[in-house]
Design a protein around this motif. Structure first.
Motif, PDB file in Angstrom:
ATOM      1  N   ARG A 144       0.789  -1.211   0.102  1.00  0.00           N
ATOM      2  CA  ARG A 144      -0.106   0.016  -0.121  1.00  0.00           C
ATOM      3  C   ARG A 144       0.829   1.318   0.004  1.00  0.00           C
ATOM      4  NH1 ARG A 144      -2.068   3.057   4.107  1.00  0.00           N
ATOM      5  NH2 ARG A 144      -3.815   4.321   3.593  1.00  0.00           N
ATOM      6  N   GLY A 168       2.634   1.624  -3.201  1.00  0.00           N
ATOM      7  CA  GLY A 168       1.294   1.825  -4.325  1.00  0.00           C
ATOM      8  C   GLY A 168       1.171   3.563  -4.251  1.00  0.00           C
ATOM      9  N   TRP A 169       1.025   3.991  -3.183  1.00  0.00           N
ATOM     10  CA  TRP A 169       0.824   5.488  -2.981  1.00  0.00           C
ATOM     11  C   TRP A 169       1.797   6.408  -3.444  1.00  0.00           C
ATOM     12  CZ3 TRP A 169      -2.347   8.840   0.036  1.00  0.00           C
ATOM     13  CH2 TRP A 169      -3.728   8.589   0.155  1.00  0.00           C
ATOM     14  N   TYR A 223      -4.588  -2.719  -4.304  1.00  0.00           N
ATOM     15  CA  TYR A 223      -3.235  -2.192  -4.520  1.00  0.00           C
ATOM     16  C   TYR A 223      -2.457  -3.552  -4.825  1.00  0.00           C
ATOM     17  CZ  TYR A 223      -4.041   2.032  -1.999  1.00  0.00           C
ATOM     18  OH  TYR A 223      -4.518   3.322  -1.849  1.00  0.00           O
ATOM     19  N   HIS A 231       2.706  -4.268 -11.519  1.00  0.00           N
ATOM     20  CA  HIS A 231       1.636  -3.575 -12.493  1.00  0.00           C
ATOM     21  C   HIS A 231       1.707  -4.248 -13.865  1.00  0.00           C
ATOM     22  CE1 HIS A 231       1.032  -0.036  -9.890  1.00  0.00           C
ATOM     23  NE2 HIS A 231       0.804  -0.818  -9.441  1.00  0.00           N
TER      24      HIS A 231
END
Length: 163
Positions: free
Chosen positions: A13, A16-17, A86, A92
């Motif tokens: 997370r 991801g942020w 996430y 990705h």
């Protein structure tokens, strides 16, 4: 998801942020994000999850590589809300996020998700999976800076997006 997964979910997370929101939220906020504190927060969320809240993890090569959380819609509309999704930024565009999303979406139910309006890759991801903006906007403030969010909705089968 198990309590033992919380530290890795927190790492994902925070990463991801830092990846998705660079330039969209103040950099000092992203720099201050602490995976250790986030892991405590995730443990509290997981162990205190209310009825209907589902936390799922996705693994790649035996290691947690993604996390999703879905539960009752917080707004007045019927359906569910995807609270979070996430994937490790290194994973990705590998299909892991799509697989995680498909696994957590309830069949035959309208699903809402709030997305930072400047997060173009996320907006495209949700559009690809049948979500569309419904016109709802919500202010989200980070370190005194407004970061607008838009709501995307995936209607249940047989319901038009504007219904």
């Amino acid at each position: 998801m198990r309590v033992a997964d919380c530290a890795r979910v927190a790492e994902i997370r925070v990463a991801g942020w830092r990846h998705a929101y660079r330039g969209l939220v103040p950099q000092p906020y992203l720099d201050r994000m602490d995976p250790v504190a986030a892991a405590r927060w995730h443990r509290e969320l997981l162990t205190g999850a209310g009825p209907g809240v589902v936390n799922l993890v996705a693994e790649h090569d035996g290691r947690v590589a993604g996390w999703a959380c879905l539960g009752p819609n917080r707004g007045p509309e019927p359906g569910s809300e995807l609270y979070a999704l996430y994937v490790d930024p290194d994973r990705h565009r590998t299909g892991l996020g799509s697989a995680l999303l498909r696994r957590c979406l309830p069949a035959g139910e309208t699903v809402h998700v709030w997305v930072v309006s400047g997060n173009v890759p996320a907006l495209r991801f949700y559009a690809h999976h049948g979500f569309a903006p419904d016109g709802a906007r919500e202010p989200f403030t980070v370190d005194g800076v407004e970061v607008p969010e838009v709501r995307y909705v995936r209607p249940s089968p047989g319901v038009s997006p504007s219904a």
